[in-house]
Scaffold this motif. Structure first.
Motif, PDB file in Angstrom:
ATOM      1  N   ASN A 286      91.916 -30.842 -81.376  1.00 10.00           N
ATOM      2  CA  ASN A 286      92.396 -29.802 -80.463  1.00 10.00           C
ATOM      3  C   ASN A 286      93.295 -30.400 -79.386  1.00 10.00           C
ATOM      4  O   ASN A 286      93.544 -31.612 -79.374  1.00 10.00           O
ATOM      5  CB  ASN A 286      91.244 -28.995 -79.857  1.00 10.00           C
ATOM      6  N   THR A 287      93.759 -29.557 -78.497  1.00  6.21           N
ATOM      7  CA  THR A 287      94.717 -29.980 -77.474  1.00  6.21           C
ATOM      8  C   THR A 287      94.068 -30.202 -76.118  1.00  6.21           C
ATOM      9  O   THR A 287      94.758 -30.399 -75.123  1.00  6.21           O
ATOM     10  CB  THR A 287      95.811 -28.905 -77.318  1.00  6.21           C
ATOM     11  N   GLU A 288      92.756 -30.200 -76.039  1.00  2.00           N
ATOM     12  CA  GLU A 288      92.040 -30.250 -74.762  1.00  2.00           C
ATOM     13  C   GLU A 288      92.383 -31.479 -73.936  1.00  2.00           C
ATOM     14  O   GLU A 288      92.775 -32.520 -74.450  1.00  2.00           O
ATOM     15  CB  GLU A 288      90.530 -30.235 -75.008  1.00  2.00           C
ATOM     16  N   THR A 289      92.152 -31.331 -72.631  1.00  2.00           N
ATOM     17  CA  THR A 289      92.273 -32.466 -71.734  1.00  2.00           C
ATOM     18  C   THR A 289      91.170 -33.480 -72.022  1.00  2.00           C
ATOM     19  O   THR A 289      90.204 -33.199 -72.730  1.00  2.00           O
ATOM     20  CB  THR A 289      92.188 -31.992 -70.270  1.00  2.00           C
ATOM     21  N   GLU A 290      91.291 -34.656 -71.450  1.00  2.00           N
ATOM     22  CA  GLU A 290      90.340 -35.740 -71.666  1.00  2.00           C
ATOM     23  C   GLU A 290      88.949 -35.365 -71.162  1.00  2.00           C
ATOM     24  O   GLU A 290      88.801 -34.752 -70.108  1.00  2.00           O
ATOM     25  CB  GLU A 290      90.854 -36.957 -70.910  1.00  2.00           C
ATOM     26  N   GLY A 291      87.922 -35.734 -71.926  1.00  2.00           N
ATOM     27  CA  GLY A 291      86.546 -35.496 -71.527  1.00  2.00           C
ATOM     28  C   GLY A 291      85.836 -36.793 -71.195  1.00  2.00           C
ATOM     29  O   GLY A 291      86.348 -37.884 -71.431  1.00  2.00           O
ATOM     30  N   SER A 292      84.646 -36.682 -70.626  1.00  2.00           N
ATOM     31  CA  SER A 292      83.856 -37.860 -70.244  1.00  2.00           C
ATOM     32  C   SER A 292      82.550 -37.895 -71.001  1.00  2.00           C
ATOM     33  O   SER A 292      81.936 -36.865 -71.268  1.00  2.00           O
ATOM     34  CB  SER A 292      83.551 -37.840 -68.738  1.00  2.00           C
ATOM     35  N   SER A 293      82.120 -39.102 -71.346  1.00  2.00           N
ATOM     36  CA  SER A 293      80.830 -39.290 -72.001  1.00  2.00           C
ATOM     37  C   SER A 293      80.342 -40.698 -71.723  1.00  2.00           C
ATOM     38  O   SER A 293      80.824 -41.348 -70.793  1.00  2.00           O
ATOM     39  CB  SER A 293      80.956 -39.027 -73.508  1.00  2.00           C
ATOM     40  N   THR A 294      79.436 -41.193 -72.528  1.00  2.00           N
ATOM     41  CA  THR A 294      78.818 -42.496 -72.278  1.00  2.00           C
ATOM     42  C   THR A 294      79.187 -43.509 -73.350  1.00  2.00           C
ATOM     43  O   THR A 294      78.335 -44.224 -73.861  1.00  2.00           O
ATOM     44  CB  THR A 294      77.285 -42.365 -72.185  1.00  2.00           C
ATOM     45  N   TYR A 295      80.465 -43.547 -73.736  1.00  2.00           N
ATOM     46  CA  TYR A 295      80.902 -44.602 -74.651  1.00  2.00           C
ATOM     47  C   TYR A 295      80.660 -45.957 -74.001  1.00  2.00           C
ATOM     48  O   TYR A 295      80.852 -46.132 -72.795  1.00  2.00           O
ATOM     49  CB  TYR A 295      82.388 -44.457 -74.973  1.00  2.00           C
ATOM     50  N   GLY A 296      80.227 -46.928 -74.791  1.00  2.00           N
ATOM     51  CA  GLY A 296      79.949 -48.250 -74.263  1.00  2.00           C
ATOM     52  C   GLY A 296      80.783 -49.306 -74.943  1.00  2.00           C
ATOM     53  O   GLY A 296      80.550 -49.639 -76.106  1.00  2.00           O
TER      54      GLY A 296
ATOM     55  N   LEU B  59      89.177 -34.148 -92.285  1.00  2.00           N
ATOM     56  CA  LEU B  59      90.472 -33.844 -91.702  1.00  2.00           C
ATOM     57  C   LEU B  59      90.453 -34.229 -90.233  1.00  2.00           C
ATOM     58  O   LEU B  59      89.579 -33.789 -89.476  1.00  2.00           O
ATOM     59  CB  LEU B  59      90.793 -32.359 -91.850  1.00  2.00           C
ATOM     60  N   LEU B  60      91.411 -35.062 -89.849  1.00  2.00           N
ATOM     61  CA  LEU B  60      91.454 -35.552 -88.471  1.00  2.00           C
ATOM     62  C   LEU B  60      91.797 -34.429 -87.497  1.00  2.00           C
ATOM     63  O   LEU B  60      91.384 -34.463 -86.333  1.00  2.00           O
ATOM     64  CB  LEU B  60      92.500 -36.671 -88.369  1.00  2.00           C
ATOM     65  N   ASN B  61      92.510 -33.448 -87.968  1.00  2.00           N
ATOM     66  CA  ASN B  61      93.001 -32.378 -87.095  1.00  2.00           C
ATOM     67  C   ASN B  61      92.167 -31.103 -87.181  1.00  2.00           C
ATOM     68  O   ASN B  61      92.587 -30.054 -86.692  1.00  2.00           O
ATOM     69  CB  ASN B  61      94.449 -32.045 -87.461  1.00  2.00           C
ATOM     70  N   SER B  62      90.978 -31.193 -87.753  1.00  2.00           N
ATOM     71  CA  SER B  62      90.160 -29.995 -87.970  1.00  2.00           C
ATOM     72  C   SER B  62      88.688 -30.334 -87.802  1.00  2.00           C
ATOM     73  O   SER B  62      88.272 -31.483 -87.978  1.00  2.00           O
ATOM     74  CB  SER B  62      90.416 -29.441 -89.375  1.00  2.00           C
ATOM     75  N   THR B  63      87.886 -29.317 -87.473  1.00  2.00           N
ATOM     76  CA  THR B  63      86.433 -29.491 -87.408  1.00  2.00           C
ATOM     77  C   THR B  63      85.760 -29.132 -88.722  1.00  2.00           C
ATOM     78  O   THR B  63      84.534 -29.082 -88.791  1.00  2.00           O
ATOM     79  CB  THR B  63      85.839 -28.615 -86.294  1.00  2.00           C
ATOM     80  N   ALA B  64      86.539 -28.901 -89.757  1.00  2.00           N
ATOM     81  CA  ALA B  64      85.975 -28.543 -91.060  1.00  2.00           C
ATOM     82  C   ALA B  64      85.022 -29.626 -91.546  1.00  2.00           C
ATOM     83  O   ALA B  64      85.225 -30.823 -91.298  1.00  2.00           O
ATOM     84  CB  ALA B  64      87.087 -28.333 -92.078  1.00  2.00           C
TER      85      ALA B  64
END
Length: 638
Positions: free
Chosen positions: A400-410, A594-599
């Motif tokens: 999708n085109t969303e803005t950057e999100g935050s999580s707990t990647y290490g 598919l990299l561009n889909s949630t399928a």
């Protein structure tokens, strides 16, 4: 450059084997065990000699210095004035090894308390990088002491410590201060002034005995080079710099090194301040939390506040917020380049793991430092998340085109990275990538709103560039060498290549890529991340093919087939298809996402087959993959 080419280059120059920053410096993070522990960081301390700095991250502990001029279990500390401490075995470092060092069987808080976390920095002796020398003061006030070194260039910084008695780390030299000023490593004081303190050259250092501690006092000297070349395939590249900067009215400065750093120390020379230590292993992202340690205190690791260092492709941006609005603006630094070796196999730079979630987080174990990770839930309706070391705990979604999100990647591990997506019972696939010359690079940049070039460290011209605006919702913009320069591709929309001059009608080079004024790549003050790939013999292939609607072999120059395949049609509609060997690239059905889909993952099709030199697109593949006369781009990794 191939092994043969490197050997011929070295032979022609009579310079021996090429040397890289990975051969002489390492930041290695570890967790204490309370028992004997071996740190394998690839640095030959046993054969070449050098220095190890260790600092506790999770608790208030002193910093430990051990160098190969000392006996086992001896040490110094940069936060106090103690002479060399001879610890009772087995406290401290037990031995220098050909690929790192060993810590004794001890629960000592400074180096190996069970469950505590530590950072270690290893400096190997090497011309034009680092040297460690011991010497004895000769003479008293009014005379000078000279000692020789093997740096092969005039040092940019020299740290001095009396080892036979309890005295400060003093006087310390930095080239930006000249010969009449000095610093004290274990103190916060501004630079001091004393005439004729130092004289340095490519073979020796002379120190004024007026600032020394007395005739017969023994010392250790740590010498760091400055922009002396000597590294890389051709032996001309710089890997260490000792310089200075001034801040502007809001406390910022942009420092140009000519390379992206992995390690930086800065210190105010005009005011009392700590020595601040940063590295990209503990966390030195372009935004968000920056991890900081002070070598002159016993304090635990904390979030940088007074000092912040953020890397760029050509240096770093320093923020000295504690000095904003004051007349204090002079700072010195020492910076070390990020890794620069060209890999020789795909397993050095790429890993894949398919698994079933167990809850909590998931650790993907690799044999390399991970710089970017792509995670996908293989079930229906879940996002594809792409994160990088440069952006820390932030991530973007390729679907999708969303803005950057935050999580707990290490990313703060030398041989793994942590993924927060691990819901019990769900199926996942994760991909890990290492930045490496000729293969892959990541560039974080801020748009200007005017056509310009952005620097990169790929070392060759990128053939695939994937860009996303981080701070607002915009589609992904993709450059491919296989389509006209006035065209671009996009995600998540599966559309054909569109005509627009995103790339300023200029092909990328081995050092920069060009961008126009469009907001998808270059809005004024917009923040962006760019992922760059290139073809590297035996490791990766960025290419294209024309569909035949019949079985089609794609030769990537590999010897054992592709472990990762990404394909996109460029002349018509087509999704971004992804396969990997972990889920199966076989002579039968091959699961794809598919990299561009949630399928959800598709498992009952046979669109590709294995091929030792690359991969095969089968006759049963749809038009999105193999229409007669259709044009396609791909990225394959061995």
């Amino acid at each position: 450059m191939s092994k043969l080419a490197k050997a011929l280059t070295a032979a022609a120059g009579n310079a021996g084997e090429s040397l890289y920053v990975e051969d002489v410096f390492s930041t290695y993070l570890y967790t204490g065990t309370g028992s004997a522990l071996t740190i394998t960081n690839g640095i030959d301390l046993d054969g070449e000699g050098g220095l190890v700095w260790i600092k506790g991250r999770s608790g208030a502990t002193g910093i430990l210095n051990w160098d190969t001029t000392m006996s086992p279990y001896n040490n110094l500390s940069t936060y106090n004035t103690d002479a060399i401490i001879d610890q009772t075995s087995p406290f401290g470092i037990a031995s220098a090894n050909t690929d790192g060092f060993s810590i004794g069987n001890t629960n000592w808080s400074r180096v190996n308390a069970s469950g505590s976390t530590y950072a270690s920095w290893t400096f190997r002796k090497a011309e034009k990088f680092f040297d460690v020398v011991t010497f004895t003061q000769t003479g008293s006030s009014g005379t000078f002491t000279t000692f020789n070194h093997n740096l092969g260039s005039a040092p940019g910084m020299v740290l001095l410590k009396a080892t036979s008695a309890s005295y400060p780390w003093f006087p310390c030299y930095h080239r930006s201060l000249g010969n009449d000023q000095y610093l004290v490593l274990d103190q916060t004081s501004a630079a001091g002034t004393s005439a004729n303190t130092f004289s340095v050259n490519s073979t020796s250092v002379t120190v004024n005995n007026n600032l020394m501690y007395g005739n017969g006092t023994t010392y250790v000297a740590y010498l760091f080079a400055h922009d002396a070349g000597g590294f890389g395939d051709d032996g001309t590249e710089n890997v260490i710099s000792c310089g200075s900067f001034d801040i502007d009215g809001v406390g910022n400065a942009t420092v140009n090194l000519g390379y992206e750093p992995q390690f930086v120390i800065i210190k105010s020379v005009e005011a009392s301040s700590n020595w601040a230590m940063f590295d990209n292993m503990r966390g030195m992202p372009v935004s968000g939390t920056v991890a900081q340690l002070f070598p002159n205190t016993s304090g635990a690791e904390g979030q940088a506040s007074d000092y912040i260092v953020r890397p760029t492709a050509t240096g770093f941006v320093a923020t000295a917020t504690g000095f904003t609005g004051s007349s204090v603006n002079g700072f010195i630094y020492i910076a070390i380049r990020r890794p620069m070796k060209t890999p020789e196999s795909g397993t050095e730079v790429f890993a894949v793991d398919a698994y079933t979630g167990t809850g909590g987080s998931k650790t993907l174990t690799t044999n390399f430092v991970v710089d970017a990770g792509l995670s996908a839930d293989r079930g229906n309706g879940e996002d594809r998340r792409l994160a990088s070391r440069l952006t820390g705990s932030k991530f973007l979604k390729t679907n999708n085109t969303e803005t950057e999100g935050s999580s707990t990647y290490g990313f703060d591990s030398n041989e793994s990275y942590t993924i927060p997506w691990n819901i019990s019972g769900r199926s996942y696939v994760d991909y890990a990538f290492k930045r490496a010359t000729g293969f892959f690079d990541v560039v974080a940049y801020t748009g200007t709103g005017s056509a310009h070039t952005e620097a990169h460290n790929l070392g060759v011209a990128p053939e695939l560039i994937i860009i996303k605006k981080r701070d607002t919702a915009r589609a992904w913009a993709i450059y491919s060498k296989s389509i006209p320069i006035d065209q671009y591709l996009t995600m998540p929309a599966p559309t054909a290549a569109a005509t627009f001059s995103l790339w300023n009608n200029t092909a990328p080079t081995s050092s920069v890529f060009s961008i126009e004024t469009d907001g998808s790549v270059n809005a004024s003050a917009g923040t962006y991340i760019a992922y760059l790939f290139a073809t590297l013999a035996g490791v990766s292939k960025v290419g294209s093919y024309t569909g035949t609607a019949a079985t089609l072999n794609v030769d990537c120059g590999f010897s054992a087939g592709a472990r990762f395949i990404l394909i996109k049609r460029t002349d018509s509609t087509g999704d971004w298809y992804v396969w990997d060997s972990e889920r199966g690239i076989v002579a039968g059905n091959d699961p794809y996402l598919l990299l561009n889909s949630t399928a959800a993952e598709v498992t009952n099709t046979d669109y590709i087959d294995p091929l030792s030199s690359g991969f095969t697109v089968t006759s049963s593949a749809p038009a999105a993959l193999n229409a007669s006369g259709g044009t396609y781009i791909f990225l394959a990794i061995a």
